[in-house]
Design a protein around this motif. Structure first.
Motif, PDB file in Angstrom:
ATOM      1  N   ARG A  43       0.823  -1.217   0.000  1.00 43.02           N
ATOM      2  CA  ARG A  43       0.000   0.000   0.000  1.00 43.02           C
ATOM      3  C   ARG A  43       0.854   1.263   0.000  1.00 43.02           C
ATOM      4  NH1 ARG A  43      -3.213   3.184  -1.095  1.00 43.02           N
ATOM      5  NH2 ARG A  43      -5.200   3.664  -0.122  1.00 43.02           N
ATOM      6  N   MET A  44       2.047   1.161   0.591  1.00 46.35           N
ATOM      7  CA  MET A  44       2.942   2.311   0.558  1.00 46.35           C
ATOM      8  C   MET A  44       3.480   2.557  -0.852  1.00 46.35           C
ATOM      9  SD  MET A  44       3.369   3.705   3.639  1.00 46.35           S
ATOM     10  CE  MET A  44       5.013   4.329   3.934  1.00 46.35           C
ATOM     11  N   ARG A  45       3.423   1.530  -1.672  1.00 46.45           N
ATOM     12  CA  ARG A  45       3.996   1.679  -3.011  1.00 46.45           C
ATOM     13  C   ARG A  45       2.945   1.741  -4.108  1.00 46.45           C
ATOM     14  NH1 ARG A  45       8.632  -1.923  -4.744  1.00 46.45           N
ATOM     15  NH2 ARG A  45       8.678  -0.209  -6.227  1.00 46.45           N
ATOM     16  N   VAL A  46       1.745   1.266  -3.802  1.00 47.24           N
ATOM     17  CA  VAL A  46       0.683   1.235  -4.814  1.00 47.24           C
ATOM     18  C   VAL A  46      -0.440   2.148  -4.352  1.00 47.24           C
ATOM     19  CG1 VAL A  46      -0.955  -0.244  -6.007  1.00 47.24           C
ATOM     20  CG2 VAL A  46       1.316  -1.108  -5.458  1.00 47.24           C
ATOM     21  N   ALA A  47      -0.853   3.038  -5.208  1.00 47.45           N
ATOM     22  CA  ALA A  47      -1.861   4.016  -4.800  1.00 47.45           C
ATOM     23  C   ALA A  47      -3.249   3.393  -4.686  1.00 47.45           C
ATOM     24  CB  ALA A  47      -1.891   5.172  -5.802  1.00 47.45           C
ATOM     25  N   ASP A  48      -3.537   2.449  -5.535  1.00 50.79           N
ATOM     26  CA  ASP A  48      -4.880   1.881  -5.568  1.00 50.79           C
ATOM     27  C   ASP A  48      -5.031   0.812  -4.489  1.00 50.79           C
ATOM     28  OD1 ASP A  48      -7.510   1.540  -6.738  1.00 50.79           O
ATOM     29  OD2 ASP A  48      -6.765  -0.381  -7.473  1.00 50.79           O
ATOM     30  N   ARG A  49      -6.052   0.969  -3.673  1.00 45.01           N
ATOM     31  CA  ARG A  49      -6.240   0.055  -2.542  1.00 45.01           C
ATOM     32  C   ARG A  49      -6.604  -1.354  -2.999  1.00 45.01           C
ATOM     33  NH1 ARG A  49     -10.150   1.309   2.647  1.00 45.01           N
ATOM     34  NH2 ARG A  49     -10.005  -0.736   3.609  1.00 45.01           N
ATOM     35  N   THR A 102       3.085  10.014  -9.174  1.00 41.61           N
ATOM     36  CA  THR A 102       2.275  11.202  -8.925  1.00 41.61           C
ATOM     37  C   THR A 102       3.146  12.442  -9.019  1.00 41.61           C
ATOM     38  OG1 THR A 102       2.713  10.919  -6.585  1.00 41.61           O
ATOM     39  CG2 THR A 102       0.664   9.997  -7.431  1.00 41.61           C
ATOM     40  N   THR A 103       2.526  13.538  -9.356  1.00 41.22           N
ATOM     41  CA  THR A 103       3.253  14.804  -9.420  1.00 41.22           C
ATOM     42  C   THR A 103       3.115  15.523  -8.094  1.00 41.22           C
ATOM     43  OG1 THR A 103       1.322  15.936 -10.269  1.00 41.22           O
ATOM     44  CG2 THR A 103       2.826  14.982 -11.876  1.00 41.22           C
ATOM     45  N   GLY A 126       0.151  15.631   5.716  1.00 36.18           N
ATOM     46  CA  GLY A 126      -0.877  14.604   5.709  1.00 36.18           C
ATOM     47  C   GLY A 126      -0.343  13.233   5.383  1.00 36.18           C
ATOM     48  N   ILE A 127      -1.148  12.263   5.781  1.00 38.07           N
ATOM     49  CA  ILE A 127      -0.720  10.873   5.608  1.00 38.07           C
ATOM     50  C   ILE A 127      -0.702  10.478   4.142  1.00 38.07           C
ATOM     51  CG2 ILE A 127      -1.400   8.509   6.081  1.00 38.07           C
ATOM     52  CD1 ILE A 127      -2.514   9.557   8.751  1.00 38.07           C
ATOM     53  N   ASP A 128      -1.773  10.815   3.460  1.00 36.62           N
ATOM     54  CA  ASP A 128      -1.853  10.422   2.053  1.00 36.62           C
ATOM     55  C   ASP A 128      -0.798  11.124   1.219  1.00 36.62           C
ATOM     56  OD1 ASP A 128      -3.941   8.727   2.564  1.00 36.62           O
ATOM     57  OD2 ASP A 128      -5.477  10.238   2.135  1.00 36.62           O
ATOM     58  N   ALA A 129      -0.526  12.362   1.583  1.00 39.11           N
ATOM     59  CA  ALA A 129       0.462  13.116   0.803  1.00 39.11           C
ATOM     60  C   ALA A 129       1.845  12.494   0.939  1.00 39.11           C
ATOM     61  CB  ALA A 129       0.486  14.561   1.266  1.00 39.11           C
ATOM     62  N   LEU A 130       2.201  12.075   2.138  1.00 44.99           N
ATOM     63  CA  LEU A 130       3.499  11.436   2.331  1.00 44.99           C
ATOM     64  C   LEU A 130       3.578  10.133   1.537  1.00 44.99           C
ATOM     65  CD1 LEU A 130       6.231  11.182   3.735  1.00 44.99           C
ATOM     66  CD2 LEU A 130       5.069  10.037   5.620  1.00 44.99           C
ATOM     67  N   ARG A 131       2.487   9.395   1.562  1.00 48.61           N
ATOM     68  CA  ARG A 131       2.470   8.142   0.815  1.00 48.61           C
ATOM     69  C   ARG A 131       2.627   8.402  -0.684  1.00 48.61           C
ATOM     70  NH1 ARG A 131      -2.715   5.219   2.125  1.00 48.61           N
ATOM     71  NH2 ARG A 131      -2.011   5.732   4.197  1.00 48.61           N
ATOM     72  N   GLN A 132       1.948   9.412  -1.154  1.00 48.81           N
ATOM     73  CA  GLN A 132       2.069   9.736  -2.575  1.00 48.81           C
ATOM     74  C   GLN A 132       3.460  10.266  -2.909  1.00 48.81           C
ATOM     75  OE1 GLN A 132      -1.332  12.303  -2.875  1.00 48.81           O
ATOM     76  NE2 GLN A 132      -2.583  10.703  -3.822  1.00 48.81           N
ATOM     77  N   ALA A 133       4.063  10.959  -1.959  1.00 52.90           N
ATOM     78  CA  ALA A 133       5.434  11.431  -2.183  1.00 52.90           C
ATOM     79  C   ALA A 133       6.388  10.253  -2.286  1.00 52.90           C
ATOM     80  CB  ALA A 133       5.855  12.348  -1.038  1.00 52.90           C
ATOM     81  N   ILE A 134       6.164   9.250  -1.477  1.00 53.26           N
ATOM     82  CA  ILE A 134       7.007   8.048  -1.573  1.00 53.26           C
ATOM     83  C   ILE A 134       6.803   7.376  -2.925  1.00 53.26           C
ATOM     84  CG2 ILE A 134       7.335   5.733  -0.623  1.00 53.26           C
ATOM     85  CD1 ILE A 134       6.669   6.935   2.140  1.00 53.26           C
ATOM     86  N   GLN A 135       5.549   7.328  -3.347  1.00 55.75           N
ATOM     87  CA  GLN A 135       5.265   6.664  -4.619  1.00 55.75           C
ATOM     88  C   GLN A 135       5.794   7.449  -5.811  1.00 55.75           C
ATOM     89  OE1 GLN A 135       1.030   6.105  -4.388  1.00 55.75           O
ATOM     90  NE2 GLN A 135       1.198   4.672  -2.685  1.00 55.75           N
ATOM     91  N   ALA A 136       6.118   8.712  -5.590  1.00 52.64           N
ATOM     92  CA  ALA A 136       6.691   9.511  -6.676  1.00 52.64           C
ATOM     93  C   ALA A 136       8.187   9.276  -6.824  1.00 52.64           C
ATOM     94  CB  ALA A 136       6.420  10.993  -6.426  1.00 52.64           C
ATOM     95  N   LEU A 137       8.794   8.617  -5.848  1.00 48.12           N
ATOM     96  CA  LEU A 137      10.232   8.341  -5.944  1.00 48.12           C
ATOM     97  C   LEU A 137      10.476   7.191  -6.906  1.00 48.12           C
ATOM     98  CD1 LEU A 137      11.137   8.466  -2.145  1.00 48.12           C
ATOM     99  CD2 LEU A 137      11.541  10.262  -3.828  1.00 48.12           C
ATOM    100  N   LYS A 138      11.714   7.005  -7.246  1.00 52.42           N
ATOM    101  CA  LYS A 138      12.021   5.863  -8.112  1.00 52.42           C
ATOM    102  C   LYS A 138      11.937   4.574  -7.281  1.00 52.42           C
ATOM    103  CE  LYS A 138      17.087   5.913  -7.884  1.00 52.42           C
ATOM    104  NZ  LYS A 138      18.301   6.016  -8.714  1.00 52.42           N
ATOM    105  N   ALA A 176      17.656   8.157  -0.338  1.00 49.72           N
ATOM    106  CA  ALA A 176      16.201   8.082  -0.518  1.00 49.72           C
ATOM    107  C   ALA A 176      15.484   9.034   0.432  1.00 49.72           C
ATOM    108  CB  ALA A 176      15.737   6.639  -0.291  1.00 49.72           C
ATOM    109  N   ILE A 177      15.942   9.070   1.679  1.00 51.53           N
ATOM    110  CA  ILE A 177      15.248   9.926   2.639  1.00 51.53           C
ATOM    111  C   ILE A 177      15.532  11.403   2.358  1.00 51.53           C
ATOM    112  CG2 ILE A 177      16.866  10.226   4.559  1.00 51.53           C
ATOM    113  CD1 ILE A 177      13.334   8.820   4.907  1.00 51.53           C
ATOM    114  N   GLU A 178      16.715  11.687   1.848  1.00 49.99           N
ATOM    115  CA  GLU A 178      17.015  13.065   1.449  1.00 49.99           C
ATOM    116  C   GLU A 178      16.151  13.487   0.270  1.00 49.99           C
ATOM    117  OE1 GLU A 178      21.716  13.611   2.797  1.00 49.99           O
ATOM    118  OE2 GLU A 178      21.232  12.894   0.775  1.00 49.99           O
ATOM    119  N   LYS A 179      15.956  12.596  -0.634  1.00 50.51           N
ATOM    120  CA  LYS A 179      15.119  12.894  -1.801  1.00 50.51           C
ATOM    121  C   LYS A 179      13.671  13.111  -1.376  1.00 50.51           C
ATOM    122  CE  LYS A 179      14.570  13.111  -6.303  1.00 50.51           C
ATOM    123  NZ  LYS A 179      15.190  14.204  -7.076  1.00 50.51           N
ATOM    124  N   LEU A 180      13.237  12.267  -0.476  1.00 53.46           N
ATOM    125  CA  LEU A 180      11.861  12.428   0.009  1.00 53.46           C
ATOM    126  C   LEU A 180      11.702  13.753   0.748  1.00 53.46           C
ATOM    127  CD1 LEU A 180       9.086  11.107   0.332  1.00 53.46           C
ATOM    128  CD2 LEU A 180       9.930   9.975   2.393  1.00 53.46           C
TER     129      LEU A 180
END
Lengths: 192, 209
Positions: A43-49, A102-103, A126-138, A176-180
């Motif tokens: 779930r941390m890597r895939v946006a769709d539940r 995600t952008t 927010g929680i969802d925003a952080l998750r989406q930020a992770i999913q925006a990484l490589k 990775a954490i610096e990029k995030l």
């Protein structure tokens, strides 16, 4: 507060030996213990539940098949499960050629919420925003963040799962954490 | 404590967080990196907390899929069944191969025999001996040719009475011999109803005028 979902290694070894012997009860217990961490990884890597649920289920179907064949896990059950989870994601997005990313605009918070001075950095984004930020990484950064900081796996476990050395994981987790963090700076993270 | 570089210090802090220490503990241990470590470790803690917020969602998913997953029948081809399957295929392939080789040899001998019987009289004894050996399987084509020849006259003779009513009216009285005296005379009206074309000799048009 640290909430560890994964069971300890002694329990894991006991379940692994029982499952390798064909115990259905042990397989059911493995499902109960490991479904949540594997789902969290997905779930941390895939946006769709729904997709995350299907992928997690696929991991356990592969596990059941493996225990009845030659590819059963022999040492680290959690490592094997997360490795299969990586393969499932790779198979899915490999077929689609590209992971959806995600952008920044997709997860920018409401400007009114970010004006509260008492709000901390993480509550603002927010929680969802952080998750989406992770999913925006490589994908490599996603994996190391989720495994090391989402599941708090050890360096050695993460290295085994990702097929890298411990030293490489040390460097990779920092990058990775610096990029995030850099992606979160526009949200006011530097003020925290 | 020995001085660590930034990468090692960050990793040490992550390990401390894994063991349940607080963010402040980490920063106190590495004051030289405190400011930059604080920003990164906040992201680490946020990631951990984010993963924990998925706990409820994950438990619901686990409940939903438990029945289906644990009822999964393993799709595994065991080595024993694979061996059995492969051995059957191998035996079948060998049978097909040797059967094909035997057929090819038989045909070859027949062809060679038919080609070489005529020119050399010296070879005739040897070819007759081989012909007697191979006559059993190879004689099948020769009777079929003779059988097909014989029924052809019988078929033609039996087919003529059945075709008699369907023939056109004009040639039948003249071509057919008087087979039965009891047959009723052929009425041309019986045939004229089904034929679209007018019968010969009625299309003069003189009577209509």
């Amino acid at each position: 507060m640290i909430f560890l979902v994964l069971p300890d290694y002694t329990e894991e070894d006991r379940l692994l030996s029982l499952a390798r012997g064909g115990s259905q009860l042990a397989i059911a217990e493995i499902y109960e213990l490991y479904y949540v961490p594997v789902y969290q990884f997905m779930r941390m890597r895939v946006a769709d539940r729904t997709l995350a649920e299907d992928m997690t289920s696929e991991v356990f179907v592969r596990m059941i098949n493996a225990f009845n064949g030659k590819n059963a896990p022999s040492q680290s059950l959690r490592g094997w499960l997360f490795k299969v989870a990586r393969y499932v994601i790779h198979d899915y997005y490999g077929a689609k050629k590209k992971m959806p990313q995600t952008t920044l605009e997709d997860w920018l918070p409401d400007p009114d919420e970010s004006q509260h001075p008492e709000a901390t950095f993480f509550k603002k984004i927010g929680i969802d925003a952080l998750r989406q930020a992770i999913q925006a990484l490589k994908p490599e950064y996603q994996e190391v963040i989720v495994l090391r900081f989402g599941q708090f796996l050890s360096l050695q476990e993460t290295a085994d799962i990702m097929g890298k050395t411990v030293g490489a994981i040390k460097v990779l987790q920092l990058r990775a954490i610096e990029k995030l963090r850099a992606q979160m700076l526009p949200l006011g993270g530097a003020e925290a | 404590m020995k001085p660590l570089n930034y990468t090692e210090a960050f990793n040490e802090c992550v390990e401390r967080l894994r063991q349940g220490q607080t963010l402040q503990d980490c920063l106190n241990a590495y004051p030289e990196y405190a400011s930059s470590l604080k920003e990164l470790l906040q992201v680490v803690i946020a990631t951990r907390d984010n993963s924990n917020t998925l706990l409820q969602e994950a438990q619901e998913a686990r409940e939903r899929h438990r029945q289906r997953i644990l009822a999964t029948r393993p799709v595994v081809i065991s080595s024993r069944s694979v061996f059995r399957w492969q051995s059957l295929v191998a035996v079948f392939a060998l049978m097909m191969f040797f059967g094909g080789v035997l057929l090819w040899l038989n045909r070859d001998e027949e062809d060679v025999a038919s080609e070489q019987i005529a020119p050399s009289p010296r070879l005739t004894p040897t070819m007759t001996s081989t012909a007697t050996q191979t006559n059993v399987p190879s004689s099948t084509p020769t009777p079929t040719s003779t059988v097909t020849n014989t029924p052809t006259p019988t078929n033609t003779s039996t087919s003529t009475p059945t075709r008699r009513p369907t023939l056109t009216p004009s040639p039948t009285p003249t071509l057919l011999p008087p087979v039965d005296e009891e047959d009723p005379p052929i009425n041309e009206d019986d045939f004229g109803e089904e034929d679209d074309d007018p019968p010969p000799y009625e299309d003069d048009g003189q009577d209509d005028d």
